[in-house]
Design an enzyme around this catalytic site. Structure first.
Site, PDB file in Angstrom:
ATOM      1  N   ASN A 176       0.701  -1.218  -0.005  1.00 48.40           N
ATOM      2  CA  ASN A 176       0.179   0.062   0.208  1.00 48.40           C
ATOM      3  C   ASN A 176       0.972   1.378  -0.029  1.00 48.40           C
ATOM      4  OD1 ASN A 176      -2.041  -1.576   0.112  1.00 48.40           O
ATOM      5  ND2 ASN A 176      -2.603  -1.428   2.428  1.00 48.40           N
ATOM      6  N   ASP A 206      -0.352   4.419   1.295  1.00 46.82           N
ATOM      7  CA  ASP A 206      -1.182   5.302   1.853  1.00 46.82           C
ATOM      8  C   ASP A 206      -0.488   5.587   3.412  1.00 46.82           C
ATOM      9  OD1 ASP A 206      -1.626   2.940   3.672  1.00 46.82           O
ATOM     10  OD2 ASP A 206      -3.350   2.562   2.423  1.00 46.82           O
ATOM     11  N   HIS A 242       6.192  -0.251  -2.572  1.00 46.09           N
ATOM     12  CA  HIS A 242       5.685   0.686  -3.455  1.00 46.09           C
ATOM     13  C   HIS A 242       5.797   2.174  -3.363  1.00 46.09           C
ATOM     14  CE1 HIS A 242       3.255  -3.156  -5.030  1.00 46.09           C
ATOM     15  NE2 HIS A 242       4.512  -3.015  -5.188  1.00 46.09           N
ATOM     16  N   CYS A 300      10.977  14.617  -8.847  1.00 43.00           N
ATOM     17  CA  CYS A 300      11.304  15.206 -10.115  1.00 43.00           C
ATOM     18  C   CYS A 300      11.927  14.322 -11.140  1.00 43.00           C
ATOM     19  CB  CYS A 300      12.244  16.592 -10.039  1.00 43.00           C
ATOM     20  SG  CYS A 300      12.406  17.295 -11.754  1.00 43.00           S
ATOM     21  N   CYS A 357      15.803  16.720 -11.952  1.00 39.70           N
ATOM     22  CA  CYS A 357      16.577  16.758 -10.814  1.00 39.70           C
ATOM     23  C   CYS A 357      16.489  15.826  -9.708  1.00 39.70           C
ATOM     24  CB  CYS A 357      16.623  18.214 -10.404  1.00 39.70           C
ATOM     25  SG  CYS A 357      15.181  18.726  -9.574  1.00 39.70           S
ATOM     26  N   CYS A 390      13.586  22.900 -10.243  1.00 38.76           N
ATOM     27  CA  CYS A 390      14.168  22.979 -11.579  1.00 38.76           C
ATOM     28  C   CYS A 390      13.232  23.328 -12.651  1.00 38.76           C
ATOM     29  CB  CYS A 390      15.112  21.909 -11.815  1.00 38.76           C
ATOM     30  SG  CYS A 390      14.046  20.443 -12.357  1.00 38.76           S
ATOM     31  N   SER A 415      -4.733  -9.133   0.314  1.00 33.02           N
ATOM     32  CA  SER A 415      -4.269  -8.918  -0.727  1.00 33.02           C
ATOM     33  C   SER A 415      -4.432 -10.133  -1.653  1.00 33.02           C
ATOM     34  CB  SER A 415      -2.521  -8.982  -0.549  1.00 33.02           C
ATOM     35  OG  SER A 415      -1.959  -8.597  -2.110  1.00 33.02           O
TER      36      SER A 415
HETATM   37  P1  NAD Z   1      -6.017  -6.225  -4.636  1.00 31.96           P
HETATM   38  O1  NAD Z   1      -7.336  -5.191  -4.719  1.00 31.96           O
HETATM   39  O2  NAD Z   1      -5.635  -7.027  -5.662  1.00 31.96           O
HETATM   40  O3  NAD Z   1      -6.625  -7.390  -3.652  1.00 31.96           O
HETATM   41  C1  NAD Z   1      -7.217  -6.986  -2.269  1.00 31.96           C
HETATM   42  C2  NAD Z   1      -7.735  -8.023  -1.681  1.00 31.96           C
HETATM   43  O4  NAD Z   1      -8.553  -7.649  -0.423  1.00 31.96           O
HETATM   44  C3  NAD Z   1      -9.141  -8.588  -2.335  1.00 31.96           C
HETATM   45  O5  NAD Z   1      -8.824 -10.182  -2.526  1.00 31.96           O
HETATM   46  C4  NAD Z   1     -10.226  -8.206  -1.576  1.00 31.96           C
HETATM   47  O6  NAD Z   1     -11.354  -9.184  -1.722  1.00 31.96           O
HETATM   48  C5  NAD Z   1      -9.496  -8.258  -0.092  1.00 31.96           C
HETATM   49  N1  NAD Z   1     -10.212  -7.551   0.994  1.00 31.96           N
HETATM   50  C6  NAD Z   1     -11.081  -6.346   0.754  1.00 31.96           C
HETATM   51  N2  NAD Z   1     -11.321  -5.731   1.923  1.00 31.96           N
HETATM   52  C7  NAD Z   1     -10.912  -6.538   2.792  1.00 31.96           C
HETATM   53  C8  NAD Z   1     -10.915  -6.258   4.118  1.00 31.96           C
HETATM   54  N3  NAD Z   1     -11.575  -5.709   4.841  1.00 31.96           N
HETATM   55  N4  NAD Z   1     -10.481  -7.469   4.900  1.00 31.96           N
HETATM   56  C9  NAD Z   1      -9.815  -8.616   4.290  1.00 31.96           C
HETATM   57  N5  NAD Z   1      -9.667  -8.608   3.004  1.00 31.96           N
HETATM   58  C10 NAD Z   1     -10.250  -7.566   2.075  1.00 31.96           C
HETATM   59  O7  NAD Z   1      -4.982  -5.410  -3.945  1.00 31.96           O
HETATM   60  P2  NAD Z   1      -3.283  -5.864  -3.818  1.00 31.96           P
HETATM   61  O8  NAD Z   1      -3.324  -7.196  -3.741  1.00 31.96           O
HETATM   62  O9  NAD Z   1      -2.744  -5.062  -2.601  1.00 31.96           O
HETATM   63  O10 NAD Z   1      -2.732  -5.270  -5.234  1.00 31.96           O
HETATM   64  C11 NAD Z   1      -3.092  -4.214  -5.474  1.00 31.96           C
HETATM   65  C12 NAD Z   1      -1.965  -3.061  -5.969  1.00 31.96           C
HETATM   66  O11 NAD Z   1      -2.467  -1.908  -6.014  1.00 31.96           O
HETATM   67  C13 NAD Z   1      -0.841  -3.155  -4.755  1.00 31.96           C
HETATM   68  O12 NAD Z   1       0.324  -3.435  -5.562  1.00 31.96           O
HETATM   69  C14 NAD Z   1      -0.981  -1.829  -4.323  1.00 31.96           C
HETATM   70  O13 NAD Z   1       0.229  -0.892  -4.533  1.00 31.96           O
HETATM   71  C15 NAD Z   1      -2.069  -0.686  -5.182  1.00 31.96           C
HETATM   72  N6  NAD Z   1      -3.076  -0.239  -4.448  1.00 31.96           N
HETATM   73  C16 NAD Z   1      -2.907   0.447  -2.991  1.00 31.96           C
HETATM   74  C17 NAD Z   1      -3.751   0.738  -2.173  1.00 31.96           C
HETATM   75  C18 NAD Z   1      -3.467   1.569  -0.923  1.00 31.96           C
HETATM   76  O14 NAD Z   1      -2.425   2.253  -0.760  1.00 31.96           O
HETATM   77  N7  NAD Z   1      -4.354   1.451  -0.107  1.00 31.96           N
HETATM   78  C19 NAD Z   1      -5.142   0.694  -2.907  1.00 31.96           C
HETATM   79  C20 NAD Z   1      -5.286   0.176  -3.989  1.00 31.96           C
HETATM   80  C21 NAD Z   1      -4.539  -0.647  -4.625  1.00 31.96           C
END
Ligand code: NAD
Length: 276
Positions: free
Chosen positions: A97, A99, A114, A122, A125, A176, A214
């Site tokens: 994530n 965030d 990530h 930038c 620079c 820059c 995930s």
């Molecule tokens: P993904 O969306 O592929 O998978 C998320 C999984 O979590 C799904 O299977 C979903 O059903 C499950 N899920 C949803 N809510 C849940 C909960 N409350 N409890 C348990 N499971 C829950 O996400 P990923 O595998 O992280 O891959 C997505 C890519 O996108 C990552 O590489 C990430 O960098 C990026 N991303 C980041 C954010 C963030 O920063 N919050 C948000 C979206 C995507």
């Protein structure tokens, strides 16, 4: 739940989190039950670098989504992981994530695979700057732009009509005048090697791997599950719905991350959570 608590009690776990860990904070995922149906076409790095139009679209959408993304608060799942780390059951968190919610919840050992959307970089620079400062500059030259209402999408993005995007004035690097990008790993680019190595080292030193929220559809995270499997570590998965690694899991818990992890932290008497 008890099985998961027992697994954590037997060895300091490394935790791999994904977008599902933050949905309870109001940030959508990509592949959850609701989001899968939504059309999504995130910009690829090659297009972002090559095309001024792609950058205009990216920054216009990001400008509208930024305040809601930035203001999202850690949920019970983030807090439980921080408490489990403080109590010695978790050695570190590897997160996909962007965030910052693990750090804000108090987790100390976090590898942000990530990066984070809170900084810009930038392309010219290399200067790194705060996304909040950029937002202030953007709004000074695009008055009222953030008020375009739209539903928040993953990665602090929102959908905007083309005519609104066309009016957006793209910001340049304050140092820059060069081209700015978010300081995250974008689609189509690799995670920096040293970061991957640090994460592998965490897996190698851990007693177990816990995956939270995930789908593991992205190889970036999945490789750590493969590594844990090679090393013979117990693998637990807490997720809503299927993941790519279900066949490798020692234990699968179908449930919401916030609720499951809070119960586990309580069962283990992890400070803060147990006292609530
Ligand atoms: P993904 O969306 O592929 O998978 C998320 C999984 O979590 C799904 O299977 C979903 O059903 C499950 N899920 C949803 N809510 C849940 C909960 N409350 N409890 C348990 N499971 C829950 O996400 P990923 O595998 O992280 O891959 C997505 C890519 O996108 C990552 O590489 C990430 O960098 C990026 N991303 C980041 C954010 C963030 O920063 N919050 C948000 C979206 C995507």
């Amino acid at each position: 739940m008890l099985e998961l608590a027992e697994l954590l009690a037997h060895g300091r776990a490394v935790v791999l989190t994904g977008a599902g860990c933050s949905t309870e904070s109001g940030i959508p995922d990509y592949r959850g039950p609701l989001s899968r149906a939504r059309p999504r076409n995130p910009v690829q790095i090659q297009e972002f670098v090559r095309s001024p139009d792609a950058r205009r679209r990216f920054w216009a959408r990001s400008t509208v989504g930024w305040a809601r993304f930035r203001d999202a608060q850690p949920n019970g799942g983030h807090r439980a992981l921080a408490a489990l780390e403080a109590a010695g059951f978790v050695r570190s968190v590897i997160t996909q994530n962007v965030d910052r919610l693990h750090a804000r919840a108090g987790s100390g050992a976090v590898i942000e695979l990530h990066g984070a959307l809170h900084r810009t970089r930038c392309l010219g620079c290399g200067d790194r700057a705060s996304r909040d400062d950029l937002q202030a500059r953007i709004l000074a030259s695009n008055r009222g732009f953030a008020a375009h209402g739209a539903r928040l999408a993953p990665d602090g993005d929102v959908d905007l009509p083309d005519e609104v995007v066309a009016r957006f004035e793209v910001p340049a690097c304050a140092a820059c005048g060069g081209v700015l990008r978010p300081d995250v790993v974008m689609f189509g680019e690799a995670v920096p090697r040293d970061r991957v190595e640090r994460a592998f080292a965490e897996v190698d030193a851990a007693g177990a791997l816990l995956v939270v929220g995930s789908s593991l559809a992205v190889f970036s995270g999945y490789r750590f599950v493969l590594r844990a499997h090679e090393r013979g570590l117990p693998i637990a998965i807490v997720n809503l719905g299927e993941t790519r690694a279900d066949g490798l899991a020692t234990l699968r818990v179908e449930g919401r991350a916030g609720e499951v992890l809070t119960s586990v932290a309580r069962a283990l008497g992890a400070g803060g959570i147990a006292a609530e």
